[in-house]
Design a protein around this motif. Structure first.
Motif, PDB file in Angstrom:
ATOM      1  N   MET A 334       1.259  -1.009   0.128  1.00 28.22           N
ATOM      2  CA  MET A 334       0.527  -0.068  -0.291  1.00 28.22           C
ATOM      3  C   MET A 334       0.755   1.336   0.054  1.00 28.22           C
ATOM      4  O   MET A 334       0.378   2.411  -0.138  1.00 28.22           O
ATOM      5  CB  MET A 334      -1.263   0.421   0.921  1.00 28.22           C
ATOM      6  CG  MET A 334      -1.814  -1.203   1.333  1.00 28.22           C
ATOM      7  SD  MET A 334      -3.158  -0.595   2.478  1.00 28.22           S
ATOM      8  CE  MET A 334      -2.106  -1.688   3.390  1.00 28.22           C
ATOM      9  N   VAL A 335       2.287   1.130   0.146  1.00 27.95           N
ATOM     10  CA  VAL A 335       2.751   2.196   0.085  1.00 27.95           C
ATOM     11  C   VAL A 335       2.919   3.057  -0.669  1.00 27.95           C
ATOM     12  O   VAL A 335       2.620   4.609  -0.707  1.00 27.95           O
ATOM     13  CB  VAL A 335       4.871   2.023   0.145  1.00 27.95           C
ATOM     14  CG1 VAL A 335       5.624   3.385  -0.522  1.00 27.95           C
ATOM     15  CG2 VAL A 335       4.414   1.411   1.504  1.00 27.95           C
ATOM     16  N   LYS A 341      -1.624   9.938  -2.753  1.00 27.01           N
ATOM     17  CA  LYS A 341      -1.730  11.074  -2.160  1.00 27.01           C
ATOM     18  C   LYS A 341      -0.777  11.641  -1.159  1.00 27.01           C
ATOM     19  O   LYS A 341      -1.020  12.949  -1.190  1.00 27.01           O
ATOM     20  CB  LYS A 341      -2.394  10.222  -0.449  1.00 27.01           C
ATOM     21  CG  LYS A 341      -3.292   9.639  -1.347  1.00 27.01           C
ATOM     22  CD  LYS A 341      -4.764   8.465   0.215  1.00 27.01           C
ATOM     23  CE  LYS A 341      -5.744   7.478  -0.914  1.00 27.01           C
ATOM     24  NZ  LYS A 341      -6.449   7.493   0.145  1.00 27.01           N
ATOM     25  N   ALA A 342      -0.151  11.559  -0.667  1.00 27.43           N
ATOM     26  CA  ALA A 342       1.199  12.695   0.315  1.00 27.43           C
ATOM     27  C   ALA A 342       2.336  13.442  -0.496  1.00 27.43           C
ATOM     28  O   ALA A 342       1.950  14.644  -0.199  1.00 27.43           O
ATOM     29  CB  ALA A 342       2.098  11.616   0.946  1.00 27.43           C
ATOM     30  N   SER A 346       1.631  17.601  -0.556  1.00 29.48           N
ATOM     31  CA  SER A 346       3.383  18.052  -0.228  1.00 29.48           C
ATOM     32  C   SER A 346       3.042  17.537   1.444  1.00 29.48           C
ATOM     33  O   SER A 346       4.320  18.109   2.381  1.00 29.48           O
ATOM     34  CB  SER A 346       3.434  19.745  -0.323  1.00 29.48           C
ATOM     35  OG  SER A 346       3.489  19.730  -1.750  1.00 29.48           O
ATOM     36  N   ILE A 347       2.880  16.432   1.701  1.00 30.56           N
ATOM     37  CA  ILE A 347       2.934  15.780   3.133  1.00 30.56           C
ATOM     38  C   ILE A 347       4.176  14.873   3.054  1.00 30.56           C
ATOM     39  O   ILE A 347       4.180  13.784   2.450  1.00 30.56           O
ATOM     40  CB  ILE A 347       1.473  14.586   3.219  1.00 30.56           C
ATOM     41  CG1 ILE A 347       0.327  15.225   3.252  1.00 30.56           C
ATOM     42  CG2 ILE A 347       1.902  14.046   4.819  1.00 30.56           C
ATOM     43  CD1 ILE A 347      -0.389  14.749   3.719  1.00 30.56           C
ATOM     44  N   ASP A 348       4.762  14.714   4.280  1.00 31.22           N
ATOM     45  CA  ASP A 348       5.895  14.448   4.508  1.00 31.22           C
ATOM     46  C   ASP A 348       6.210  13.118   5.266  1.00 31.22           C
ATOM     47  O   ASP A 348       6.032  13.169   6.600  1.00 31.22           O
ATOM     48  CB  ASP A 348       7.042  15.232   5.399  1.00 31.22           C
ATOM     49  CG  ASP A 348       8.591  14.216   5.381  1.00 31.22           C
ATOM     50  OD1 ASP A 348       8.734  13.465   4.886  1.00 31.22           O
ATOM     51  OD2 ASP A 348       8.945  14.929   6.581  1.00 31.22           O
ATOM     52  N   LEU A 349       6.241  12.016   4.573  1.00 25.96           N
ATOM     53  CA  LEU A 349       5.360  10.818   4.877  1.00 25.96           C
ATOM     54  C   LEU A 349       6.397   9.752   5.457  1.00 25.96           C
ATOM     55  O   LEU A 349       7.333   8.975   4.485  1.00 25.96           O
ATOM     56  CB  LEU A 349       4.985  10.010   3.755  1.00 25.96           C
ATOM     57  CG  LEU A 349       4.100   8.220   4.112  1.00 25.96           C
ATOM     58  CD1 LEU A 349       3.331   8.219   4.755  1.00 25.96           C
ATOM     59  CD2 LEU A 349       3.775   7.236   2.940  1.00 25.96           C
ATOM     60  N   GLY A 350       6.894   8.932   6.171  1.00 25.79           N
ATOM     61  CA  GLY A 350       7.931   8.390   7.170  1.00 25.79           C
ATOM     62  C   GLY A 350       7.734   7.040   7.467  1.00 25.79           C
ATOM     63  O   GLY A 350       6.555   6.562   7.871  1.00 25.79           O
ATOM     64  N   ILE A 351       8.344   5.949   6.541  1.00 28.76           N
ATOM     65  CA  ILE A 351       7.668   4.284   7.404  1.00 28.76           C
ATOM     66  C   ILE A 351       9.101   3.187   7.897  1.00 28.76           C
ATOM     67  O   ILE A 351       9.590   4.152   6.743  1.00 28.76           O
ATOM     68  CB  ILE A 351       7.389   4.075   5.801  1.00 28.76           C
ATOM     69  CG1 ILE A 351       6.172   3.952   5.213  1.00 28.76           C
ATOM     70  CG2 ILE A 351       6.691   2.538   6.109  1.00 28.76           C
ATOM     71  CD1 ILE A 351       5.334   3.833   3.835  1.00 28.76           C
ATOM     72  N   ALA A 352       9.284   3.415   8.284  1.00 32.54           N
ATOM     73  CA  ALA A 352       9.368   2.186   8.881  1.00 32.54           C
ATOM     74  C   ALA A 352       9.445   1.264   9.336  1.00 32.54           C
ATOM     75  O   ALA A 352       8.623   1.026  10.692  1.00 32.54           O
ATOM     76  CB  ALA A 352      10.696   2.785  10.563  1.00 32.54           C
ATOM     77  N   ARG A 353      10.102   0.198   8.988  1.00 33.61           N
ATOM     78  CA  ARG A 353       8.905  -1.766   9.170  1.00 33.61           C
ATOM     79  C   ARG A 353       9.763  -2.302   9.625  1.00 33.61           C
ATOM     80  O   ARG A 353      11.302  -2.447   8.546  1.00 33.61           O
ATOM     81  CB  ARG A 353       7.523  -1.382   8.660  1.00 33.61           C
ATOM     82  CG  ARG A 353       8.120  -2.829   7.283  1.00 33.61           C
ATOM     83  CD  ARG A 353       8.576  -1.563   6.270  1.00 33.61           C
ATOM     84  NE  ARG A 353       8.665  -2.918   5.645  1.00 33.61           N
ATOM     85  CZ  ARG A 353       9.850  -4.084   4.866  1.00 33.61           C
ATOM     86  NH1 ARG A 353      10.430  -4.190   5.856  1.00 33.61           N
ATOM     87  NH2 ARG A 353       9.642  -4.769   3.624  1.00 33.61           N
ATOM     88  N   GLU A 385       3.350  16.116   8.077  1.00 30.51           N
ATOM     89  CA  GLU A 385       3.807  14.803   8.606  1.00 30.51           C
ATOM     90  C   GLU A 385       2.869  13.179   8.835  1.00 30.51           C
ATOM     91  O   GLU A 385       2.272  14.197   9.893  1.00 30.51           O
ATOM     92  CB  GLU A 385       4.935  15.461   9.089  1.00 30.51           C
ATOM     93  CG  GLU A 385       5.958  16.253   8.768  1.00 30.51           C
ATOM     94  CD  GLU A 385       7.157  16.865   9.703  1.00 30.51           C
ATOM     95  OE1 GLU A 385       7.503  15.411  10.984  1.00 30.51           O
ATOM     96  OE2 GLU A 385       8.100  17.780   9.830  1.00 30.51           O
ATOM     97  N   VAL A 386       3.360  12.614   8.242  1.00 28.18           N
ATOM     98  CA  VAL A 386       2.937  11.192   8.625  1.00 28.18           C
ATOM     99  C   VAL A 386       3.873  10.542   8.882  1.00 28.18           C
ATOM    100  O   VAL A 386       4.339  10.198   7.702  1.00 28.18           O
ATOM    101  CB  VAL A 386       1.356  11.358   7.313  1.00 28.18           C
ATOM    102  CG1 VAL A 386       1.078   9.687   8.086  1.00 28.18           C
ATOM    103  CG2 VAL A 386       0.572  11.806   7.539  1.00 28.18           C
TER     104      VAL A 386
END
Length: 470
Positions: A334-335, A341-342, A346-353, A385-386
């Motif tokens: 889903m990334v 959408k981000a 202009s939303i800063d999307l950070g993913i750490a898994r 930010e999300v």
């Protein structure tokens, strides 16, 4: 195999009763035999003493002064034959039946009927002969019970043996046993009557409870009265009442859900109908076409969320066929959609898994992640930010999603998990089902979900804890 409560009670009652009757019969037989034997043994002792009273010492010689009439009185018995013998310590017969068996002269019978060789009383020291010596033997092909007494006159020792047949003893024992048997039969009849009448009477409250429940309609979930049933099944009735309470709550929730769903669907459907009518009158109106697309998307999203909520509420049944799910892979799938959408805002999307697998339903787990991320991206303003963080800690999968949106007041952290609840100050469109769906999915996976303030100082943080195995 079906178990009958009546039959089980009957078996539990009949077994101990049968053993009790057998035991009581054995004890009764032993007591009756002891009572009869003791009574008639005492009579034998009396006869022996009567015969001993006729033994005299004349001029230093032992003699038996027993006339014919006195001997007839001694032998008189309407049922049994009486035998006696008087003998000196030297073996001389003073009177009576000379061939009457002596104690130890043959294998006599003890109380259990087993052959037993008794000691020869006449060969024992005098201090052993003072007490009466009883023995069982046979005389003239008839079983007898006999007693021997020892008496000393001067320097002479005499032995008096008296015996009798066993007719009186047998008759008395039979009468006593008949009495005990009659009492046992009456007790057994009373117990049988008590069982036939008592068990159905005791089970009658269960039958009334069964009739009451059978006569109810599906909509009648009123509580049963615990006072109308015995103490032993009151807890069952209380458990039924608790079940009825839960069913009433479920039914109330379903009715409320249908009402809320109908209300939520009514507005977008009305708007959709209006947009279609406007488009029919102005087919080339691009703005009307855009509004129609938006209404269709809104209705589609609401329908999908209603289906997702129904699927989440049925999660307990879906978890029966749970499988091992690559949780990190669900996030990766889903990334790309989240990035689109981000980037658009202009939303800063950070993913750490971290790579982690969990036992669960993949469809529900995907819905959980999608709803939480959709809320975060939807309510985060442009340029915000999300972040999503997924890791394993203490045997639990910890999923954390935080944003820099307007946030949720602390006093509303529980309210937002109610269906169709929306914060009054929210201006964005939505159905209020995202968080309720997430909570239901977490619950059916035996996990938890909680809301707190974002560590960035602004926004919302949602934390989900799920066990790795079910």
């Amino acid at each position: 195999m079906q178990i009958s409560l009546y039959r089980r009670l009957l078996q539990n009652f009949a077994g101990p009763t049968f053993l009790l009757l057998i035991t009581a019969g054995g004890i009764s037989y032993g007591i009756a035999k002891s009572v009869v034997g003791t009574a008639y043994d005492q009579n034998l002792i009396n006869l022996a003493h009567g015969a001993a009273n006729h033994v005299l010492l004349r001029d230093g010689q032992i003699a038996l002064d027993l006339t014919g009439g006195a001997e007839q009185v001694l032998r008189t018995d309407t049922i049994d034959d009486i035998y006696f013998r008087v003998r000196t310590g030297t073996g001389s017969i003073l009177g009576g039946d000379a061939d009457l068996p002596s104690l130890g002269s043959e294998r006599s019978r003890n109380g259990t009927g087993a052959a037993e060789l008794q000691p020869n009383v006449e060969s024992l020291p005098a201090h052993h002969l003072a007490a009466p010596q009883f023995f069982d033997s046979h005389y003239r092909d008839t079983p007898i019970r006999a007693v021997r007494l020892q008496q000393t006159l001067g320097h002479h020792t005499i032995y008096i043996t008296v015996g009798e047949t066993l007719n009186k003893r047998q008759q008395a024992l039979e009468r006593l046993l008949l009495g005990f048997g009659s009492a046992a039969v009456m007790l057994l009849a009373a117990a049988t009557l008590a069982v036939r009448l008592g068990i159905p009477s005791s089970l009658a409250p269960l039958k009334r409870l069964e009739d009451e429940l059978r006569g109810r309609t599906g909509a009648d979930l009123s509580p049963l009265s615990p006072e109308s049933v015995p103490l032993e099944i009151r807890e069952v009735v209380r458990a039924l009442n608790a079940l009825f309470d839960r069913l009433r709550a479920v039914n109330t929730g379903q009715r409320q859900f249908l009402q809320d769903a109908a209300h939520q669907l009514r507005t977008p459907l009305a708007g959709l109908q209006m947009q279609i009518e406007l488009l029919e009158s102005h087919p080339a109106d691009a703005a009307a076409l855009a509004r129609l697309k938006h209404s269709v998307q809104r209705v589609t999203r609401l329908a999908n969320q209603l289906l997702a909520l129904a699927r989440a509420e049925a999660g307990a049944q879906l978890m029966v066929n749970a499988s091992t799910v690559d949780f990190a892979h669900l996030i990766d799938d889903m990334v790309e959609e989240w990035l689109e959408k981000a980037d658009a805002r202009s939303i800063d999307l950070g993913i750490a898994r971290e790579p982690v697998s969990i036992v669960g339903d993949p469809t529900l787990l995907r819905e959980l992640i999608a709803n939480l991320m959709d809320n975060a991206l939807r309510y985060t303003p442009n340029g915000g930010e999300v972040s999503l963080h997924c890791a394993v800690a203490d045997g639990m999968l910890e999923l954390e999603i935080s944003d820099t949106g307007p946030g949720i007041p602390e006093d509303r952290w529980e309210a937002v998990f109610e269906r169709f609840y929306r914060l009054p100050e929210t201006s964005l469109s939505g159905s209020g089902l995202g968080l309720p769906i997430a909570r239901e999915i977490a619950r059916c996976h035996h996990g938890s979900i909680r809301i707190s303030a974002s560590p960035r100082g602004k926004g919302t943080r949602v934390q989900v804890s799920l066990p790795l195995t079910q």
